[in-house]
Each structure stands twice: as structure tokens, then as C-alpha cells.
Design a protein around this motif. Structure first.
Motif, PDB file in Angstrom:
ATOM      1  N   VAL A  58      -2.195  -4.002  -7.983  1.00 39.46           N
ATOM      2  CA  VAL A  58      -1.576  -2.878  -8.683  1.00 39.46           C
ATOM      3  C   VAL A  58      -2.294  -2.562  -9.995  1.00 39.46           C
ATOM      4  O   VAL A  58      -1.862  -1.680 -10.738  1.00 39.46           O
ATOM      5  CB  VAL A  58      -0.069  -3.126  -8.985  1.00 39.46           C
ATOM      6  CG1 VAL A  58       0.699  -3.407  -7.712  1.00 39.46           C
ATOM      7  CG2 VAL A  58       0.122  -4.247  -9.988  1.00 39.46           C
ATOM      8  N   MET A  60      -1.435   0.104  -0.617  1.00 36.56           N
ATOM      9  CA  MET A  60      -1.189  -0.964  -1.590  1.00 36.56           C
ATOM     10  C   MET A  60      -1.206  -2.321  -0.920  1.00 36.56           C
ATOM     11  O   MET A  60      -1.713  -3.295  -1.463  1.00 36.56           O
ATOM     12  CB  MET A  60       0.169  -0.768  -2.281  1.00 36.56           C
ATOM     13  CG  MET A  60       0.151   0.170  -3.452  1.00 36.56           C
ATOM     14  SD  MET A  60      -1.235  -0.034  -4.565  1.00 36.56           S
ATOM     15  CE  MET A  60      -0.908  -1.633  -5.182  1.00 36.56           C
ATOM     16  N   THR A 111      -0.917   3.598  -6.198  1.00 41.64           N
ATOM     17  CA  THR A 111      -0.206   2.553  -6.937  1.00 41.64           C
ATOM     18  C   THR A 111       1.135   3.067  -7.450  1.00 41.64           C
ATOM     19  O   THR A 111       2.172   2.417  -7.299  1.00 41.64           O
ATOM     20  CB  THR A 111      -1.056   2.112  -8.159  1.00 41.64           C
ATOM     21  OG1 THR A 111      -2.431   2.054  -7.783  1.00 41.64           O
ATOM     22  CG2 THR A 111      -0.579   0.786  -8.705  1.00 41.64           C
TER      23      THR A 111
END
Ligand code: SF4
Lengths: 206, 465
Positions: free
Chosen positions: B137, B213, B239
Motif C-alpha cells: 500500500v 492490491m 491503493t
């Protein structure tokens, strides 16, 4: 260990050669010993599986070799201690009587963990590591000196330049490798940084 | 030239220099599990210290949790003792604990991101080497040892050497049936298991930007296998879309503030790095390991290397690998018979992994004699998988579908290889003895490749199914 002088500028002991690259932490201490809630007693289990052959009988692993009994300087090769972050690995080595490691290179988390125990992981060249291993194998009673202050490893008439991250070397020489103390002394600064970080105050559903 | 994300985040968290010359780094998020924490809490108590920021630590249990019966006490008294110790410690120190009753238990590196605890711009530490996962992230995340767990508890900081930052650009589009696991195994094969020593990796390039992700988590997860203590992907719209609405993501006006801050941290196109490397993503095949470290990876269509063709420094390990694996140098990896198939772990135990696996398993059967396991990475992954009926797909195909935990990734619970069984595994380590038998043999691959191997009873290209 509590009353032992924390300075690690010069460590002397007989050598123990472990010839292999990429020795991972699963091999140094098998995962089943991670189930213990203390580090006590781990020393007896260092390299436990690597020390046995397929039938479960002791093999020719250097940790089984009576010539190296009582040796305290472990001489290894490349990328020693790769794999997991388990501090059990250096704990097991330290509790098995190892006081210093010398080798071509060490995995980063592993060597950091070593320092937090006051256990130096000193680097020498690939050729020097191999030569040291040969010397010790030929003469197991030879005393190996790991001189962090003088930045060299000595064995008999031979000398080898050693390197390690400067912060680690200094901490070991000065005896300040126990980091918790110095971290604790900065609480006001810690709180200041914490309050400057935006996410510390964010609301979440949780 | 501008600063890269790593340097911006490091500087924002730097408390100061220590007498050793190391930096004292503030840790925004500390994740705790049962295996590496009891000794740390013990050290804390020995010194009479308190937890400085109990609200910044979160705990769950993953390594020792049995995946069959979770009834307490656990059948294994050592596992029960670890669990009880963790329960005692979190209670005493006021630390949030995702236990079974919370519905949020699971492997820490699956739980952190799915709860939105893991956020861009944070420093994250955990007594587990796969903490780099959270870098997906855009956080700086790294594994630490037990003494350092004690340091974080007591001071919320660590003494750290600042690593250098290497950009790894994966260009081009991935082929069909090729994913994040294949990228990271290709990176290991290319740069070796020691190539990242002293570095943090920023993964970037067209192939990385296109990853979900969860794919980015798989990628960052194995940074440590290449010697890099942390790896990350600079945050982008993927993200932010992923984080929005997760339980611990900021809400309301704080969400808008967060977005502004996160965007300011992302590496700009002119960001500078200490080193840059690139690899062509369009050339990557589904990957499989043949040896005893994750760098021993080749495309499924390739032959295992001949020892004489390897660089001299690699030959000893390769010799040991062939001896241990009982494989012949130069033989094709496809066609290697397997005994066990494992889908799970913090590398590939997320919902997208289970979906990939189920898509291939549907309507097929596990080969006779193959023991096949699917272990979701967390209770939330499990709930989602059941809601989508994936558990039934797996059961019909002959997979055992289990409760969440680390399971056969390191076999600290009852899930283990026996004797010299060969395992097709979606986990991250093929070390000697890693999956619970001192002679067990592990072949790392993607979840889709694991299912393909389970069905065929041998290594096959999942794209051929
Ligand atoms: S799944 Fe495997 S690698 Fe991940 S945390 Fe658990 S044991 Fe470690």
C-alpha cells in the motif's frame, strides 16, 4: 549473561567451520522450537535436523564433531542466516556457546538480531572465510581472535581484514549494543514525532 | 530530482540519531503474533517497562493455530501455551487482539491490509520476516527480531540503519495466466537470494501498476526472499480504492486529508534512487522452483539448470539442492510428480488467490494419491470464500478446505509433509525442512499452478488446462 562485560571488542575462542552458502534460519533452529515461550534450552537444538541423516542418525555435521566441542567462533560462508526473522536462530547459537560469527556475508535481519544479543557477525572475503575454515579444520585447537577494535580476525600467524556495519561494530566495541536503553532516553522526542504524524489523529470506524 | 517515497516516509518518522550512528525510527503500526512476542513481553516485564503506545499495536494468532479443530484448549499443549500467553499479554497491556470471536483472526499479513490498518506513509514493524507485504500500500514495512519487538513495545521506535533504495521496474504487460507470484519468483531468479541486501525495493513499471492490491501484496511479501528487508509499491488510485471503507481506514474529513498526504508521499516520475534495475514483464512465464531457495526458480517450460552452466558461486548450493530434491540436473521441471498441494499462506492466501484456484479447480478432480489443502489467510477471506461457494468448489474437486492460519507454510501446526513428499505450494519458502518434514521437498508456484499440479498429479503449465 547478566553480569558479563558487555564490551565485545575482542573475542577469542576455538573455531568451528560450517561450510555452506545460504544456510537459512529454519536449518539453524527448526520451526518446532518456535513453540517455546522462552528462549531457554534452545542451544541443545541448534541445527538439530541438519545434524541427522535420512535415518535420523548423527551425520558428520560440524556441530556433531567432537573435535569442535567447546568452540565458540563459528566460521561460515555466504548469506548465512537467510530466511525468517526469528531471533531464536542467534539465541540458539549463542546458547550453544557461539560468541562470534565470521563469514563472507550474513542476512540482514539475522545479523541485526545477533547484535541485539551482543553476538558479532563479522564479514571477511570469500577466500578468507574458506582459508579460515581450512586452518581450523586442520587444527581444531587453534585459537581464533575476532578483533572488532582492530578490524581483523587472527588465527595463528594469519590475519584477515574484517568488516561489519559501522554502527554495529561501534555498539559491540563500546558495549552499547543493548538498544532499548538508548531508545528509552528520548521519550520527549518520540512524542513530538508522533504528534507530527497525520495518521495518529485520524478517526476510523475500527 | 525529487525524493522517493521511502526517503519521505523515513524522514517523517525519524526521531533522531543514536550514539551508534543509527537512526531512531518511529513505528506507526506494530503487529504482534503469538510466536515472536511472548519472549518480548517477558523482556519488557524483566525491565519493568510499560507499552508506550498500546493503541498502535494489534495482535492476532496465526502460526500455531490448528486448521482443523479450533476448540480450546488446542490439542497441542505447546500451541495452547503460546496462545494463552498472548491472551494474557494483550489483556494486561491493553492491546487490541483479533481472536476467533472477533471474526478477524488470520495471518497478520493478510489481516493488516484487509482491515485497513496498513496505510500509505506508515512505518510498520512486526516480528515476522514477511512484514514487507504491507509495503504493497506504500508503507515502509519490515520484519524485526524479538528484542526489537520489545523495543517497539517500550518506545514505539527502533534503532535502524537506513537502507539504500533500489527501483525495480517491471515493464510491459504480463501474459495470460501469469501473475504477481511469477513476477517475484522471476525477480528472485534474476537477482538472487542476496541481491537485495542493504536495500529497500520500490517495485514499479507497467506490469506492477496493472496489479491488483492483492497482487502487490504477493509481490512485496517475498522481498525478504531476495535479501531486501522491505519492498513497496508507491500508492496510486488502485491503493486508495482498496483502502476506502475498510474498518481502520480514515473516515469523513480525515479521509480527504489522508488522500492529500498520501499523494504527496508517492514517488514522482523524477524520483531518485540509489540503484535501478529492470525486467521485462511480458517475457515472464508461470514460475516453479526446483531447489532449496526461492532463487532456484525457472519457467514451467524450462529445464532445471546444469550445474556446470551456473556461475561458480552458485554451484555448491545447486549440488546440495539436487542431492536433497532428488532431481536430475537438466531435466524438465514439468512432469515432476507431486504428493501434496497447498494453497494458502500470507503470500497467496487472499480471496483473489482462492478465486484463481477455484476457477481452475471447478469441475476437475485432484489426482489420486495427492493430498490437497486450501487454507484461507484469514477469517474474513474464509467468510467471503464461503459466501461465493468456493469452499464447495474445492471440496467437490477433492481439496480439504480448512480454517485460516499459516498451516503448511511452516508447519508449526499439525499440517506437515511426511518423509520426502513433494509439495506444490503457494507459500514463500522452499528451504530444507520448511514444510514440517526434515526431508520434505517444496516447489513454490502460484495458486493456479498449485491447482494444476494437484489435478495432474505433476507439475504442469496451468495455462494448458
Ligand atoms: S503464512 Fe508462512 S510466511 Fe506467512 S506469516 Fe505465516 S508462517 Fe510466516
Amino acid at each position: 549473561m547478566a553480569n558479563k562485560d558487555p564490551k565485545r571488542g575482542l573475542i577469542k575462542g576455538r573455531g568451528l567451520p560450517l561450510r555452506e552458502n545460504d544456510v537459512d534460519t529454519d536449518r539453524i533452529i527448526p520451526a518446532r522450537y518456535l513453540k517455546w515461550v522462552t528462549f531457554d534450552g534452545l542451544g541443545a537444538h541448534a541445527f538439530e535436523d541438519a545434524r541427522k541423516d535420512a535415518k535420523g542418525q548423527p551425520n558428520d555435521h560440524p556441530f556433531n564433531d567432537p573435535r569442535y566441542k567447546g568452540a565458540s567462533v563459528l566460521i561460515v560462508n555466504r548469506n548465512f542466516g537467510c530466511g525468517s526473522s526469528r531471533e531464536h536462530a542467534p539465541q540458539a547459537l549463542s546458547r550453544a556457546g557461539i560468541e562470534a560469527l565470521v563469514g563472507e556475508s550474513f542476512a540482514e535481519i539475522f545479523s541485526g538480531n545477533c547484535v541485539t544479543l551482543g553476538l558479532p557477525a563479522a564479514r571477511v572475503s570469500a577466500a578468507d572465510a574458506a582459508e579460515l575454515q581450512d586452518l581450523v579444520a586442520a587444527n581444531p585447537s587453534l585459537v581464533v581472535e575476532v578483533d572488532l577494535e582492530g578490524r581483523e580476525v587472527r588465527a595463528g600467524a594469519k590475519k584477515y581484514a574484517l568488516t561489519m556495519p559501522e554502527a554495529q561494530r561501534q555498539a559491540l566495541v563500546a558495549g552499547t549494543w543493548d538498544s532499548t536503553g538508548s531508545l528509552l532516553s528520548n521519550e520527549a522526542k518520540i512524542r513530538k514525532i508522533a504528534s507530527s504524524l497525520p495518521y495518529m489523529a485520524w478517526k476510523t470506524a475500527g | 530530482m525529487s525524493k522517493n517515497l521511502f526517503d519521505k516516509v523515513w524522514d517523517a518518522h525519524r526521531v533522531g540519531s543514536l550514539p551508534t550512528g543509527q537512526d531512531q525510527l518511529f513505528i506507526g503500526l506494530h503487529l504482534i503474533h503469538e510466536v515472536t512476542s511472548p519472549q518480548a513481553f517477558g523482556m519488557l516485564e524483566e525491565r519493568g517497562l510499560k507499552v508506550l503506545y498500546p493503541g498502535r499495536s494489534f495482535a492476532t494468532c496465526d502460526h500455531i493455530v490448528p486448521t482443523e479443530s479450533r476448540a480450546r484448549p488446542f490439542a497441542d499443549p505447546e500451541a495452547e501455551a503460546m496462545m494463552a500467553e498472548l491472551e494474557k499479554n494483550v489483556k494486561k497491556h491493553g492491546i487490541a487482539f483479533f481472536d476467533f470471536a472477533s471474526g478477524r483472526q488470520g495471518v497478520l499479513h493478510v489481516v493488516g491490509p484487509e482491515l485497513g490498518l496498513t496505510q500509505p506513509g506508515m512505518t510498520i514493524a512486526c516480528g515476522d520476516s514477511h512484514t514487507a507485504t504491507h509495503g504493497a500500500v506504500g508503507a515502509i514495512a519490515f520484519g524485526i527480531g524479538t528484542t526489537q519487538v520489545c523495543d517497539v513495545l517500550a518506545t514505539q521506535t527502533l534503532a535502524m540503519d537506513r537502507p539504500k533504495v533500489r527501483k525495480i521496474e517491471v515493464s510491459g504487460k504480463l501474459g495470460k495466466g501469469v501473475g504477481a507470484k511469477d513476477i517475484i519468483l522471476a525477480i528472485m531468479a534474476r537477482f538472487g537470494v542476496e541481491g537485495g541486501l542493504g536495500y529497500a525495493y520500490e517495485y514499479t513499471g507497467e506490469a506492477i501498476r496493472a496489479l491488483s492490491m492483492e497482487g502487490r501484496m504477493t509481490l512485496c511479501n517475498m522481498s525478504i526472499e531476495g535479501g531486501a528487508r522491505s519492498g513497496y509499491v508507491s500508492p496510486d488510485q488502485t491503493t486508495y480504492d482498496y483502502l476506502k471503507g475498510r474498518p481502520y481506514a480514515p473516515t469523513g474529513a480525515d479521509w480527504d486529508r489522508a488522500l492529500v498526504w498520501w499523494k504527496s508521499l508517492a514517488s514522482a516520475p523524477d524520483a531518485s534512487f540509489d540503484d535501478e534495475k529492470s525486467i521485462d514483464g511480458s517475457a515472464i512465464e508461470p514460475m516453479v522452483t526446483w531447489g532449496i531457495n526461492p532463487g532456484h526458480a525457472i519457467g514451467v517450460g524450462q529445464r532445471m539448470p546444469k550445474i556446470a552452466d551456473l556461475p561458480p558461486a552458485e554451484r555448491d548450493v545447486a549440488r546440495k539442492a539436487y542431492d536433497y530434491m532428488q532431481f536430475a540436473e537438466g531435466a524438465p521441471i514439468a512432469g515432476t510428480k507431486i504428493n501434496v498441494a497447498f494453497v494458502g499462506s500470507c503470500t497467496n492466501g487472499r480471496i483473489s488467490d482462492l478465486r484463481d484456484a477455484a476457477a481452475l479447480a471447478k469441475g476437475r478432480k485432484v489426482a489420486k494419491g495427492v493430498r490437497a489443502l486450501v487454507v484461507p489467510g484469514s477469517m474474513q477471506v474464509d467468510a467471503q470464500a464461503r459466501a461465493e461457494g468456493l469452499d464447495k468448489v474445492f471440496a467437490e474437486a477433492g481439496f480439504e478446505y480448512r480454517n485460516p492460519g499459516c498451516s503448511m507454510c511452516l508447519a508449526m501446526n499439525p499440517d506437515k509433509l511426511r518423509g520426502d513428499e513433494v509439495s506444490a505450494s503457494s507459500s514463500n519458502r522452499n528451504f530444507i525442512g520448511r514444510q514440517g518434514s526434515p526431508r520434505g521437498r517444496t516447489l513454490l508456484m502460484s495458486p493456479a499452478m498449485v491447482v494444476a499440479a494437484a489435478v495432474a498429479g505433476e507439475v504442469v503449465d496451468s495455462r494448458s488446462l
